[in-house]
Structures are given as C-alpha cells and as structure tokens.
Motif scaffolding. Structure first.
Motif, PDB file in Angstrom:
ATOM      1  N   MET A   1       0.660  -1.218   0.090  1.00 54.77           N
ATOM      2  CA  MET A   1       0.066   0.014   0.030  1.00 54.77           C
ATOM      3  C   MET A   1       0.889   1.247  -0.155  1.00 54.77           C
ATOM      4  N   ARG A   2       2.036   1.148   0.609  1.00 50.98           N
ATOM      5  CA  ARG A   2       2.914   2.206   0.833  1.00 50.98           C
ATOM      6  C   ARG A   2       3.462   2.715  -0.626  1.00 50.98           C
ATOM      7  N   ASP A   3       3.789   1.658  -1.295  1.00 50.77           N
ATOM      8  CA  ASP A   3       4.428   1.916  -2.623  1.00 50.77           C
ATOM      9  C   ASP A   3       3.277   2.498  -3.502  1.00 50.77           C
ATOM     10  N   PHE A   4       2.174   1.849  -3.643  1.00 46.18           N
ATOM     11  CA  PHE A   4       1.314   2.433  -4.389  1.00 46.18           C
ATOM     12  C   PHE A   4       0.725   4.070  -3.805  1.00 46.18           C
ATOM     13  N   SER A   5       0.569   4.255  -2.650  1.00 48.22           N
ATOM     14  CA  SER A   5       0.335   5.424  -2.463  1.00 48.22           C
ATOM     15  C   SER A   5       1.281   6.578  -2.964  1.00 48.22           C
ATOM     16  N   TRP A   6       2.694   5.976  -2.698  1.00 41.61           N
ATOM     17  CA  TRP A   6       3.832   6.995  -3.250  1.00 41.61           C
ATOM     18  C   TRP A   6       3.755   7.371  -4.614  1.00 41.61           C
ATOM     19  N   LYS A   7       3.468   6.141  -5.266  1.00 40.89           N
ATOM     20  CA  LYS A   7       3.460   6.197  -6.842  1.00 40.89           C
ATOM     21  C   LYS A   7       2.126   7.037  -7.309  1.00 40.89           C
ATOM     22  N   TYR A   8       1.298   7.050  -6.590  1.00 42.80           N
ATOM     23  CA  TYR A   8      -0.015   7.828  -6.829  1.00 42.80           C
ATOM     24  C   TYR A   8       0.119   9.266  -6.767  1.00 42.80           C
ATOM     25  N   PHE A   9       0.651   9.524  -5.559  1.00 44.55           N
ATOM     26  CA  PHE A   9       1.079  10.847  -5.287  1.00 44.55           C
ATOM     27  C   PHE A   9       2.135  11.523  -6.277  1.00 44.55           C
ATOM     28  N   ALA A  10       3.117  10.754  -6.646  1.00 46.10           N
ATOM     29  CA  ALA A  10       4.072  11.227  -7.533  1.00 46.10           C
ATOM     30  C   ALA A  10       3.459  11.669  -9.046  1.00 46.10           C
TER      31      ALA A  10
ATOM     32  N   LYS B   1      13.900  13.147   2.092  1.00 46.32           N
ATOM     33  CA  LYS B   1      14.324  14.000   1.252  1.00 46.32           C
ATOM     34  C   LYS B   1      14.818  13.530  -0.114  1.00 46.32           C
ATOM     35  N   ALA B   2      15.282  12.180  -0.036  1.00 41.69           N
ATOM     36  CA  ALA B   2      15.619  11.400  -1.326  1.00 41.69           C
ATOM     37  C   ALA B   2      14.261  11.056  -2.178  1.00 41.69           C
ATOM     38  N   LEU B   3      13.375  10.544  -1.230  1.00 45.09           N
ATOM     39  CA  LEU B   3      12.067  10.252  -1.978  1.00 45.09           C
ATOM     40  C   LEU B   3      11.172  11.495  -2.553  1.00 45.09           C
ATOM     41  N   ASP B   4      11.394  12.606  -1.800  1.00 46.49           N
ATOM     42  CA  ASP B   4      10.960  13.827  -2.540  1.00 46.49           C
ATOM     43  C   ASP B   4      11.584  14.268  -3.719  1.00 46.49           C
ATOM     44  N   GLU B   5      12.774  14.019  -3.639  1.00 49.58           N
ATOM     45  CA  GLU B   5      13.706  14.598  -5.077  1.00 49.58           C
ATOM     46  C   GLU B   5      13.450  13.639  -6.001  1.00 49.58           C
ATOM     47  N   GLU B   6      13.160  12.306  -5.833  1.00 50.93           N
ATOM     48  CA  GLU B   6      12.782  11.159  -6.689  1.00 50.93           C
ATOM     49  C   GLU B   6      11.339  11.836  -7.421  1.00 50.93           C
ATOM     50  N   ALA B   7      10.355  12.209  -6.640  1.00 49.90           N
ATOM     51  CA  ALA B   7       8.992  12.514  -7.019  1.00 49.90           C
ATOM     52  C   ALA B   7       9.054  13.707  -8.064  1.00 49.90           C
ATOM     53  N   GLN B   8      10.182  14.801  -8.055  1.00 44.62           N
ATOM     54  CA  GLN B   8      10.198  15.696  -8.808  1.00 44.62           C
ATOM     55  C   GLN B   8      11.085  15.641 -10.240  1.00 44.62           C
TER      56      GLN B   8
END
Length: 47
Positions: free
Chosen positions: A1-10, A40-47
């Motif tokens: 669920m965590r991965d899905f929510s991150w991908k959806y947010f991104a 921070k690394a995940l936030d940078e990945e999303a951009q």
C-alpha cells in the motif's frame, strides 16, 4: 500500500495520497516515520 500511495502521489500530486504514504511509514520500522534523509531522497525522486 505504501508503494502504491507514493506512486499515486508522484503522478497526481494528491495530498491525501501523500498523507497516506506518510502514515504508512517505513515498513522496516513497524510504521515509524521515515528518516529525514530518506524522505528528502524520495521527495527528490518525485520531482
């Protein structure tokens, strides 16, 4: 669920998906918050 929510947010920028991701926490820490460096690394990945 965590991965899905991150991908959806991104892809959508949906705040609720990000909050769900944050609530899920790090699976290795039994739902605890992410370390600042990891977040921070995940936030940078999303951009």
């Amino acid at each position: 669920m965590r991965d899905f929510s991150w991908k959806y947010f991104a892809k959508t920028g949906d705040v609720d998906a990000y909050l769900l991701y944050r609530e899920a926490g790090d699976p290795l820490e039994e739902g605890g918050p992410l370390l600042a460096e990891e977040e921070k690394a995940l936030d940078e990945e999303a951009q």
